[in-house]
Write an enzyme that holds these catalytic residues in place. Structure first.
Site, PDB file in Angstrom:
ATOM      1  CE1 TYR B 146      -8.914 -46.675  13.437  1.00 25.43           C
ATOM      2  CE2 TYR B 146      -8.731 -46.099  15.752  1.00 25.43           C
ATOM      3  CZ  TYR B 146      -8.134 -46.482  14.566  1.00 25.43           C
ATOM      4  OH  TYR B 146      -6.774 -46.676  14.504  1.00 25.43           O
ATOM      5  CG  ASP B 147     -13.187 -46.922  19.527  1.00 23.62           C
ATOM      6  OD1 ASP B 147     -12.385 -46.338  18.781  1.00 23.62           O
ATOM      7  OD2 ASP B 147     -13.670 -46.396  20.546  1.00 23.62           O
ATOM      8  CG  ASN B 175      -2.269 -41.131  21.324  1.00 28.67           C
ATOM      9  OD1 ASN B 175      -3.115 -41.935  20.918  1.00 28.67           O
ATOM     10  ND2 ASN B 175      -2.579 -39.984  21.882  1.00 28.67           N
ATOM     11  CB  VAL B 189       0.981 -34.678  17.629  1.00 26.58           C
ATOM     12  CG1 VAL B 189       2.377 -34.244  17.222  1.00 26.58           C
ATOM     13  CG2 VAL B 189       1.050 -35.600  18.844  1.00 26.58           C
ATOM     14  N   GLY B 208      -7.977 -29.912  29.902  1.00 26.77           N
ATOM     15  CA  GLY B 208      -6.568 -30.095  29.574  1.00 26.77           C
ATOM     16  C   GLY B 208      -5.837 -31.022  30.523  1.00 26.77           C
ATOM     17  CG  ASP B 272     -10.914 -37.393  23.708  1.00 23.47           C
ATOM     18  OD1 ASP B 272     -10.541 -38.028  22.715  1.00 23.47           O
ATOM     19  OD2 ASP B 272     -10.164 -36.633  24.345  1.00 23.47           O
TER      20      ASP B 272
END
Lengths: 328, 328
Positions: B146-147, B175, B189, B208, B272
């Site tokens: 993708y990138d 985003n 989301v 997180g 990520d």
């Protein structure tokens, strides 16, 4: 062994073809002469193991009957003046061209080797560059038609490896020089030799303190052939490790040809990397490879071939080159 | 105004189509439903200005008769689970797909707009990211399909602009969330809303503490339409500027749907990004643009649409969405 080689009329492709043919392989060469030279094809054709198709790999590859062991994808303009003259073609040979070569390898059950480049590191912020470094590339600058095409080519090669189990190799080729380069290649080695042989001033970009590390082409070919003999799918750097400033390099070339010539400073090209030097730890350990030909020796051979190219006898035929490729 | 829009059945494409149709434009939508949804096409078809071709832009685009003002290239899988399931298709829509769209624009004398992405910044080392930042992307990792496809798409867009004088725009979309996302989109989301509506634990990756900045889709569409009204060829960031940790975001979604649900921590996905946040100085000055919809308000609308999608009445039709797009 039977191989299809795209870019067979190019600088590195023609040396690789000659090396493989000398080892007894059958080589099917493909080139569209956008930057390759017909003289290399003519020289290679004197070898009975060589066949040639004039074709644009971005549009497709010839249907090859019979078994095929390797598809080697070396087609692309590679010098900044060439790829900036043909930005869309350069982008296409990285995307469509690579994909056609991958599809051929997949269809024929062949292995696949991609000629990638140190340009995937862009203007690096890490020195020297290991294969794990992600690079520092302007995605839409003047050089992006080459740099991003090659990064895309790596991405799709790994996608075919991961999604289709294709047996792939990626070699990241650092600055390489030697016979068979075009006199109008536009990169620093040919510029300096060409200028010095013509009795002109040697033009150094910027302040001349940017560095490069050069490898002689026979060292590169030896490394590529070693990589074909191991099973490793990530990218592998092949390049010279001795950094030299462009000013010093101009002095070396001048000393070898005509010590009386002046050196002239000109503006730096856009996005030109300040410094680039491979970390070859992986090639050393995986392939037992390191460069062997000194800059003095390599320059001597390159200058001799440039003198001969300029002579009425014409260019040195590819198959006659004294290439170092011990059977591995 | 008459426009061709690739990816018209996708999350962002369907909103952009609805917005353009509401302003009286004629929109020719193209989608192959690899990740787009037929329900969006059905809803858009209720508008007389909308026509649709089911086609894979990577293979080519329908011949369009008559004048064309814009080609808007929004087709691509965009969520990690989708593009990692279709890595080769994702690479192709970035390369061949973009080129087919560019060629159509060139042939028809239309302007061209590329939907690029904050993923061109990869796992950035600079915060927030201005358009001049070159990014930090793994060229052959799991996300590279993708990138690198999007970086290539930017490179070829600029090559057509430079070589052919094509009037181009590049928007780097950060985003974005809102109605029309697939429940199985796989991004945070939809994951959180889907999990909370199903009464399941909300799964937070890693510790997180990685942050994201979200924009509501109507803000994005307003920015894209502003960009179409100015002449600027470099990339322009559009995104939310308020960073929120993934743990905090899980708490917000949970509070909005079902405060009693547990939060569970799972391993971080490969490559990520730790943090990503746009510098929108350029959009502010060039377009007079800034996000307007708060996270609370955007989430309220998104959750309402997810509830309605899950209801027997079916999904909310695209053309009925209360989109903010003042005539500019």
């Amino acid at each position: 062994m039977r191989l299809l080689l795209t870019g067979s009329a190019g600088f590195i492709g023609s040396h690789l073809a000659a090396s493989l043919l000398t080892s007894g392989a059958q080589v099917i060469g493909v080139d569209n002469y956008l930057s390759g030279q017909p003289a290399h094809t003519e020289a290679l054709k004197r070898h009975p193991g060589f066949t040639f198709f004039e074709a644009d790999v971005s549009q497709g590859l010839p249907l090859v009957a019979g078994p095929l062991d390797w598809v080697l994808h070396f087609a692309s303009p590679a010098s900044p003046p060439h790829y900036q003259q043909f930005p869309v073609e350069t982008l296409m040979v990285g995307a469509q061209g690579t994909q056609h070569a991958l599809n051929l390898a997949r269809r024929q059950g062949a292995r696949f080797l991609l000629a990638s480049t140190s340009e995937v590191y862009g203007d690096p912020l890490v020195h020297p560059q290991p294969e794990t470094y992600w690079g520092h590339v302007n995605p839409n600058g003047l050089r992006s038609c080459y740099d991003e095409a090659k990064r895309y080519a790596e991405a799709i090669t790994m996608a075919y490896h991961r999604a289709h189990g294709l047996d792939t190799r990626i070699v990241r080729i650092f600055n390489t020089y030697g016979p068979h380069m075009r006199a109008d290649d536009g990169r620093v080695v040919t510029n300096f030799i060409h200028q010095a042989l013509a009795g002109e001033a040697l033009t150094v970009q910027g302040d001349g303190q940017q560095t490069r590390s050069f490898q002689y082409v026979s060292d590169l070919i030896r490394g590529v052939r070693r990589l074909m003999d191991v099973t490793y799918h990530g990218p592998v750097n092949l390049g010279g490790t001795d950094a030299i400033t462009m000013q010093r390099f101009a002095e070396v070339v001048r000393a070898a040809i005509n010590p009386g010539l002046p050196i002239r400073f000109v503006p730096l090209a856009a996005d030109d990397p300040r410094q680039r030097q491979p970390d070859i730890t992986l090639a050393r350990t995986l392939l037992g490879w390191a460069p062997e030909v000194s800059l003095d020796e390599g320059l001597k051979r390159t200058i001799a071939s440039f003198r001969q190219q300029a002579s009425p006898a014409g260019p040195l035929p590819a198959a006659d080159l004294p290439l170092h490729h011990p059977a591995t």
